[in-house]
Design an enzyme around this catalytic site. Structure first.
Site, PDB file in Angstrom:
ATOM      1  N   LYS A  13       0.819  -1.217   0.000  1.00 27.20           N
ATOM      2  CA  LYS A  13       0.000   0.000   0.000  1.00 27.20           C
ATOM      3  C   LYS A  13       0.858   1.275   0.000  1.00 27.20           C
ATOM      4  O   LYS A  13       2.088   1.202   0.172  1.00 27.20           O
ATOM      5  CB  LYS A  13      -0.916  -0.026   1.226  1.00 27.20           C
ATOM      6  CG  LYS A  13      -1.975  -1.132   1.177  1.00 27.20           C
ATOM      7  CD  LYS A  13      -2.847  -1.066   2.413  1.00 27.20           C
ATOM      8  CE  LYS A  13      -3.982  -2.061   2.386  1.00 27.20           C
ATOM      9  NZ  LYS A  13      -4.812  -1.964   3.591  1.00 27.20           N
ATOM     10  N   TYR A  53     -12.560  -1.713  -3.758  1.00 25.37           N
ATOM     11  CA  TYR A  53     -13.198  -1.739  -2.433  1.00 25.37           C
ATOM     12  C   TYR A  53     -14.725  -1.763  -2.521  1.00 25.37           C
ATOM     13  O   TYR A  53     -15.402  -1.407  -1.557  1.00 25.37           O
ATOM     14  CB  TYR A  53     -12.748  -0.528  -1.613  1.00 25.37           C
ATOM     15  CG  TYR A  53     -11.331  -0.643  -1.098  1.00 25.37           C
ATOM     16  CD1 TYR A  53     -10.922  -1.729  -0.330  1.00 25.37           C
ATOM     17  CD2 TYR A  53     -10.395   0.354  -1.357  1.00 25.37           C
ATOM     18  CE1 TYR A  53      -9.638  -1.832   0.146  1.00 25.37           C
ATOM     19  CE2 TYR A  53      -9.099   0.270  -0.877  1.00 25.37           C
ATOM     20  CZ  TYR A  53      -8.727  -0.825  -0.122  1.00 25.37           C
ATOM     21  OH  TYR A  53      -7.449  -0.923   0.356  1.00 25.37           O
ATOM     22  N   ASN A 116      -1.843  -0.073   7.224  1.00 27.01           N
ATOM     23  CA  ASN A 116      -1.370  -1.400   7.629  1.00 27.01           C
ATOM     24  C   ASN A 116      -0.522  -2.086   6.559  1.00 27.01           C
ATOM     25  O   ASN A 116      -0.454  -3.297   6.494  1.00 27.01           O
ATOM     26  CB  ASN A 116      -2.543  -2.274   8.076  1.00 27.01           C
ATOM     27  CG  ASN A 116      -3.559  -2.519   6.980  1.00 27.01           C
ATOM     28  OD1 ASN A 116      -3.359  -2.134   5.835  1.00 27.01           O
ATOM     29  ND2 ASN A 116      -4.651  -3.154   7.339  1.00 27.01           N
ATOM     30  N   HIS A 119      -1.991  -5.349   1.426  1.00 24.60           N
ATOM     31  CA  HIS A 119      -3.299  -5.951   1.159  1.00 24.60           C
ATOM     32  C   HIS A 119      -3.060  -7.287   0.480  1.00 24.60           C
ATOM     33  O   HIS A 119      -2.177  -7.414  -0.370  1.00 24.60           O
ATOM     34  CB  HIS A 119      -4.125  -5.070   0.212  1.00 24.60           C
ATOM     35  CG  HIS A 119      -5.307  -5.786  -0.383  1.00 24.60           C
ATOM     36  ND1 HIS A 119      -6.511  -5.873   0.271  1.00 24.60           N
ATOM     37  CD2 HIS A 119      -5.436  -6.491  -1.532  1.00 24.60           C
ATOM     38  CE1 HIS A 119      -7.344  -6.595  -0.474  1.00 24.60           C
ATOM     39  NE2 HIS A 119      -6.716  -6.982  -1.576  1.00 24.60           N
ATOM     40  N   GLU A 132      -9.575  -9.767  -8.079  1.00 23.72           N
ATOM     41  CA  GLU A 132      -8.573  -8.726  -7.853  1.00 23.72           C
ATOM     42  C   GLU A 132      -7.453  -8.784  -8.890  1.00 23.72           C
ATOM     43  O   GLU A 132      -6.992  -7.740  -9.360  1.00 23.72           O
ATOM     44  CB  GLU A 132      -8.028  -8.815  -6.429  1.00 23.72           C
ATOM     45  CG  GLU A 132      -9.093  -8.448  -5.411  1.00 23.72           C
ATOM     46  CD  GLU A 132      -8.591  -8.441  -3.982  1.00 23.72           C
ATOM     47  OE1 GLU A 132      -9.189  -7.718  -3.172  1.00 23.72           O
ATOM     48  OE2 GLU A 132      -7.610  -9.137  -3.659  1.00 23.72           O
TER      49      GLU A 132
END
Length: 159
Positions: A13, A53, A116, A119, A132
């Site tokens: 990310k 998302y 975080n 992904h 994805e």
């Protein structure tokens, strides 16, 4: 792709890119024995973020997710290996880095739930991988090859 392999989508990310952690994330996944078959350093636009998302569209945190994932470049990747999706999820650690086990990517490299670092496709969501991967990569951008260490990673590969 050999018979024991599965492909899974992984993204370093924007916070990982900004903190210079892309190499370490790749190193950990390669070190585990997973094989990199596609990678793209890119800036995600609003449209792609909304598609990525989509299942969270009605959640109160949706706008924050989109804002964060479009805030800087990411490294989108496809990894291949036996049970790759579950393996990557285990290596990532829990969503909240503050609760992630030491030794996991989030447990070692992250502190904040919103930032975080990584992904990975959800192994409990059938079809998440393909969805994805198809969102970020065309089939001709993925490379099918044998890695020379595969007989040392899998016991059923002939030397």
């Amino acid at each position: 792709m050999s018979h024991h392999d599965e492909r899974t989508f992984v993204m370093a990310k924007p916070d990982a890119v900004q903190r210079g952690l892309v190499g370490e994330i790749i190193d950990r996944l390669e070190g585990r024995g997973l094989k990199l078959v596609g990678a793209k350093f890119m800036q995600i636009d609003e449209d792609l973020a909304h598609q990525h998302y989509g299942e969270h569209e009605d959640e109160p945190f949706f706008d924050d997710l989109v804002a964060f994932i479009t805030s800087g470049p990411v490294m989108a990747m496809v990894w291949e290996g036996a049970d790759a999706t579950r393996q990557v999820r285990q290596m990532m650690g829990t969503t909240d880095p503050a609760e992630a086990q030491p030794g996991t990517i989030r447990g070692d490299l992250g502190l904040d739930l919103g930032q975080n670092v990584i992904h990975g496709s959800d192994h409990e969501d059938p079809g998440a991988n393909e969805r994805e991967i198809d969102l970020f990569f065309d089939e001709d951008e993925l490379v099918d090859y044998d890695r020379s260490d595969e007989p040392w990673v899998y016991e059923d590969v002939d030397n």
